[in-house]
Design a protein around this motif. Structure first.
Motif, PDB file in Angstrom:
ATOM      1  N   TYR A  34       0.836  -1.198   0.000  1.00 27.29           N
ATOM      2  CA  TYR A  34       0.000   0.000   0.000  1.00 27.29           C
ATOM      3  C   TYR A  34       0.873   1.251   0.000  1.00 27.29           C
ATOM      4  N   GLU A  47      -4.667   4.549   8.471  1.00 26.56           N
ATOM      5  CA  GLU A  47      -4.445   3.399   7.596  1.00 26.56           C
ATOM      6  C   GLU A  47      -3.371   2.467   8.172  1.00 26.56           C
ATOM      7  N   THR A 121      -3.557   0.759  -3.162  1.00 19.90           N
ATOM      8  CA  THR A 121      -3.169  -0.541  -2.618  1.00 19.90           C
ATOM      9  C   THR A 121      -3.175  -1.578  -3.736  1.00 19.90           C
TER      10      THR A 121
END
Length: 155
Positions: A34, A47, A121
């Motif tokens: 990611y 995240e 991602t």
């Protein structure tokens, strides 16, 4: 941006401990790669914390999670220590991998244009091919979506 089915070219980047991580050394497993803009910013912190919380689930699916941003290994190390992250962060200071994956793009914020990382991602299969792509990621619920897709791909 690299698409599903594309073979990922070999790459090597330094992690937070300045150890070189190369695709050739981790190929054969599922990889969640990611890309995020910057350490210690609200969305990026959420995240990273979400991926850390879900790490046991990803490990249970034989997947390695790697976060990549243009920040230095030192900034990554401080970010990991400050937020108690368990994931590996790779430093793409020259933005070579960001460019290769097509995530280094022109962005707009408050009327200004600038180049930056578009939060994205990629799931890479054990053969080194891209199996799934998310571009312009919204952080909320994203890690669960990645986990579900990985489970689906492995069925």
């Amino acid at each position: 941006m690299l698409e599903v089915g594309t073979t990922v070219p070999d790459f090597c980047l330094s992690n937070q401990d300045e150890e070189e991580i190369c695709l050739r050394d981790i190929k054969g497993r599922w990889i969640v790669l990611y890309f995020y803009p910057k350490d210690n910013t609200p969305g990026c912190t959420t995240e990273a914390c979400d991926f850390t919380a879900a790490l046991p689930d990803f490990e249970g699916l034989d997947a390695i999670v790697l976060g990549i941003s243009p920040d230095s290994p030192e900034k990554h190390r401080k970010f990991i220590e400050k937020k108690e992250l368990k994931i590996t962060l790779l430093a793409d200071e020259d933005k070579e991998l960001c460019n290769l994956f097509g995530v280094w793009q022109l962005k707009k914020f408050m009327g200004k244009e600038y180049m930056g990382v578009v939060r994205s991602t990629f799931i890479i299969d054990p053969d080194g091919k891209i199996a799934a792509v998310w571009s312009k990621v919204r952080v909320k619920g994203h890690v669960d979506a990645v986990k579900e897709k990985l489970e689906e791909l492995q069925d």
